[in-house]
Write an enzyme that holds these catalytic residues in place. Structure first.
Site, PDB file in Angstrom:
ATOM      1  N   HIS A   1      86.136  52.691  58.302  1.00 28.99           N
ATOM      2  CA  HIS A   1      85.757  52.572  56.894  1.00 28.99           C
ATOM      3  C   HIS A   1      85.348  51.130  56.629  1.00 28.99           C
ATOM      4  CE1 HIS A   1      88.396  56.210  55.460  1.00 28.99           C
ATOM      5  NE2 HIS A   1      87.673  56.492  56.526  1.00 28.99           N
TER       6      HIS A   1
ATOM      7  N   GLU B   1      85.940  48.903  54.281  1.00 31.10           N
ATOM      8  CA  GLU B   1      86.961  47.925  53.898  1.00 31.10           C
ATOM      9  C   GLU B   1      87.896  47.580  55.057  1.00 31.10           C
ATOM     10  OE1 GLU B   1      86.135  50.594  50.268  1.00 31.10           O
ATOM     11  OE2 GLU B   1      86.409  50.865  52.421  1.00 31.10           O
TER      12      GLU B   1
END
Length: 150
Positions: free
Chosen positions: A46, A48
């Protein structure tokens, strides 16, 4: 918002449409990150979480506490944990996990957890500032997802 443009790039590069960036206290962009889950075959890819892996190698926790992470969508529980442990002091996101779930439905690529980042952060010992969702940018962020989750 730059994070939305990064999410568009992630989709163009064959990944799910999520993106984020890290900005210092003076507004300088330090890092940008697309989602890399599909192309890198990494379930933790992902945007982040990938950004936090890089940030924690480059910057001290004291420095990161003064930074802001901007994201096209609310960080999931995994990404919120990475932000927490990485020590970023402020998070700004456009669309909420609830709104994201409306977009993705039951798509197997993104079985969205109904666990807001505020709740993850509140379970810890740090006062991470959270700003979002941002309704004034939601339409722009949602457009990047149109047609993807079918």
């Amino acid at each position: 918002m730059r994070a939305i443009a990064i999410s568009r790039c992630a989709r163009e590069h064959g990944n799910t449409p999520f993106g984020c960036l890290l900005v210092d206290i003076n507004g300088n962009i330090l890092l940008e990150q697309e989602n890399i889950e599909i192309t890198e075959r990494d379930c933790t890819g992902h945007a982040e979480a990938a950004l936090m892996r890089k940030a924690s190698q480059l910057y001290s926790k004291d420095f990161l506490w003064q930074c802001t992470l901007y994201s096209s969508a609310e960080p999931c529980a995994m990404c919120s944990g990475a932000i927490y442990w990485g020590n970023v002091g402020r998070v700004v996101y456009v669309i909420s996990e609830k709104r994201l779930r409306q977009l993705t439905g039951s798509h197997p690529q993104n079985p969205t957890l109904d666990l807001p980042c505020r709740q993850v952060f509140a379970s810890g010992q740090k006062d991470i500032i959270v700003v979002g969702p941002l309704p004034q940018l939601e339409e722009e962020a949602v457009k990047v997802h149109e047609g993807y989750w079918k």
